[in-house]
Design an enzyme around this catalytic site. Structure first.
Site, short mmCIF file in Angstrom:
data_model
loop_
_atom_site.label_atom_id
_atom_site.label_comp_id
_atom_site.label_asym_id
_atom_site.label_seq_id
_atom_site.Cartn_x
_atom_site.Cartn_y
_atom_site.Cartn_z
N HIS A 57 17.50 9.40 -2.43
CA HIS A 57 16.74 7.89 -1.36
C HIS A 57 16.84 8.40 -0.54
CE1 HIS A 57 18.84 5.29 -5.35
NE2 HIS A 57 18.30 5.86 -5.34
N GLU A 59 17.90 6.53 2.57
CA GLU A 59 20.09 6.53 2.86
C GLU A 59 20.88 7.30 2.57
OE1 GLU A 59 18.71 2.45 0.99
OE2 GLU A 59 18.67 4.35 0.58
#
Length: 159
Positions: A57, A59
């Site tokens: 992801h 993040e």
């Protein structure tokens, strides 16, 4: 309260979002930027498809990038700008990295037709026996011995 600089940093995350999801198609349309003391220390997009990695992801990619560049696993004082509300995995990673603040542009509800972040969060709130994966304790004496051994190491891993 968000400042004009916060909106500027979120715009950088949105650039990563567009690049990952629309232009390069490396993963879903998610981007993240990490800022420490007013300086961008990481910017990344989602690379789940490109990396064949469900943990890639935006993040997570940004946290890994920031930690590597600063040679630390502690990002205290840093702010994470994420184009989507953090999924449980990304929130936990930010928590473990000691990130101090998270801003997000889009809540889960706006993309619930494509990604099941809210459903995972609901599942985590259930008792183990009711969860989809039904985590089950499997005690093992050797694992306990390794923990006991680890605790005796001076300056052992602490994070």
């Amino acid at each position: 309260m968000a400042s004009s600089a916060d909106y500027d940093y979120m715009s950088l995350a949105i650039e990563q979002m567009r690049q990952a999801g629309v232009e390069l198609k490396t993963g879903g349309p998610f981007g993240a930027v990490i800022v420490l003391h007013g300086k961008v220390i990481a910017a990344a997009g989602n690379t789940v498809i490109a990396d064949h990695d469900p943990t890639a992801h935006a993040e997570i990619n940004a946290i890994r990038q920031a930690c590597r560049s600063l040679h630390t696993g502690n990002l205290s004082g840093a702010i994470l700008y994420s184009t989507g509300e953090c999924c449980p995995m990304c929130y936990a990673a930010a928590y473990w990295a000691r990130i101090s603040k998270i801003y997000y542009a889009i809540p889960w509800e706006m993309y619930a037709d494509l990604f099941d972040d809210a459903e995972i969060n609901k599942d985590l709130a259930k008792p183990y026996e009711e969860r989809l994966l039904t985590p089950q304790h499997l005690p093992h004496e050797e694992a306990e011995r390794v923990w006991a051994e680890f605790r005796t190491i001076p300056n052992g891993a602490s994070y």
